[in-house]
Enzyme design. Structure first.
Site, PDB file in Angstrom:
ATOM      1  N   SER A  14       0.852  -1.197   0.000  1.00 45.34           N
ATOM      2  CA  SER A  14       0.000   0.000   0.000  1.00 45.34           C
ATOM      3  C   SER A  14       0.882   1.240   0.000  1.00 45.34           C
ATOM      4  O   SER A  14       1.978   1.240   0.583  1.00 45.34           O
ATOM      5  CB  SER A  14      -0.895   0.020   1.238  1.00 45.34           C
ATOM      6  OG  SER A  14      -1.565   1.262   1.350  1.00 45.34           O
ATOM      7  N   TYR A  66      -2.099  -0.427  10.143  1.00 38.69           N
ATOM      8  CA  TYR A  66      -2.189  -0.992   8.793  1.00 38.69           C
ATOM      9  C   TYR A  66      -0.994  -0.553   7.957  1.00 38.69           C
ATOM     10  O   TYR A  66      -0.370  -1.362   7.263  1.00 38.69           O
ATOM     11  CB  TYR A  66      -3.495  -0.513   8.158  1.00 38.69           C
ATOM     12  CG  TYR A  66      -3.628  -0.731   6.666  1.00 38.69           C
ATOM     13  CD1 TYR A  66      -4.128  -1.932   6.157  1.00 38.69           C
ATOM     14  CD2 TYR A  66      -3.286   0.272   5.766  1.00 38.69           C
ATOM     15  CE1 TYR A  66      -4.267  -2.122   4.788  1.00 38.69           C
ATOM     16  CE2 TYR A  66      -3.417   0.089   4.401  1.00 38.69           C
ATOM     17  CZ  TYR A  66      -3.919  -1.110   3.922  1.00 38.69           C
ATOM     18  OH  TYR A  66      -4.052  -1.303   2.561  1.00 38.69           O
TER      19      TYR A  66
END
Length: 253
Positions: free
Chosen positions: A148, A162
């Protein structure tokens, strides 16, 4: 084990929706047969498998709760690939989650553990099995980890845990890529930026993608198919000299 397929075979985790579904559709069109994992939505996974078969691929959906990172769950798609196709050529570690957008202090410990288990631990365990599978078949293989853009910007106030898990994916990709390169196995990652999927709605902020588009240099969110294009390239012979690195697909953000 059945006699080995002539077509290449890929496992795509989290293949029932969003980026995973787009990857499955793209690879099916490129001539791959597929094992798709899903956690709970069998109907959605079966629909994607049906779409893949409609373009000439063979595809099977396999239930696997990778967030628990149990040995049986991680092994399930590999067993399906052996039994149905007799070979494995690629693993796309796509399954991912974040449960809410909130400061870390307001995020319950069980949600933090679930995110890290799926976004990092399951990636490592899946890659381990893929390496073992490739070497047992004496087959060159590719592992693509979906990271990501958050891995490098930290995502403070939204999901720092995350972002940390995805940063670990990037480091793992580099380390494993260097480790197994001498075996002819490539390990790469794709780091998407803001992608227009239903993830935002599921975390309680359905307008997030549209709201944040103005902060992206290209002034728009990505389509899931654009991430799938990057994955397809990394799996192709055109990327045969690319390993131990992360390709950022984030519109300049």
């Amino acid at each position: 084990m059945v006699e080995s397929n002539a077509r290449p075979v890929a496992i795509v985790t989290g293949g029932s929706r969003g980026i995973g579904a787009a990857i499955a559709r793209r690879l099916a069109g490129d001539g791959w047969d597929l094992v798709l994992t899903y956690r709970t939505d069998r109907d959605a996974a079966d629909r994607i498998a049906t779409e893949c078969r409609a373009v000439g691929a063979d595809a099977v959906a396999v239930a696997a709760d990778l967030g628990g990172a149990s040995d049986d769950a991680v092994e399930a798609p590999f067993a399906a690939a052996r039994e149905r196709f007799g070979r494995l050529d690629a693993l796309v570690n796509n399954a991912s989650t974040t449960t809410r957008y909130a400061p870390l202090a307001d995020t319950p410990p069980d949600e933090i553990r679930t995110t890290i288990d799926l976004d990092y631990t399951a990636v490592v365990l899946g890659a381990r099995l893929a390496v073992r599978e490739f070497t047992s078949q004496e087959r060159l293989g590719v592992i693509v980890n979906i990271s990501s853009g958050a891995a490098t910007i930290g995502s403070p106030g939204e999901y720092a845990h995350y972002a940390g898990a995805k940063a670990a994916v990037d480091a793992f990709t580099m380390g494993l890529g260097k480790e197994v390169g001498p075996l002819g196995i490539r390990v790469v990652a794709v780091a998407p930026g803001l992608v227009d999927t239903d993830l935002h709605a599921s975390t309680g902020d359905p307008d997030r993608a549209a709201r944040m588009a103005a902060d992206i240099p290209l002034r728009r969110t990505a389509e899931a198919g654009e991430i799938a294009d990057a994955v397809a390239w990394l799996l192709s012979d055109e990327a045969a000299y690319v390993t131990a690195t992360t390709l950022r697909v984030a519109g300049g953000r």
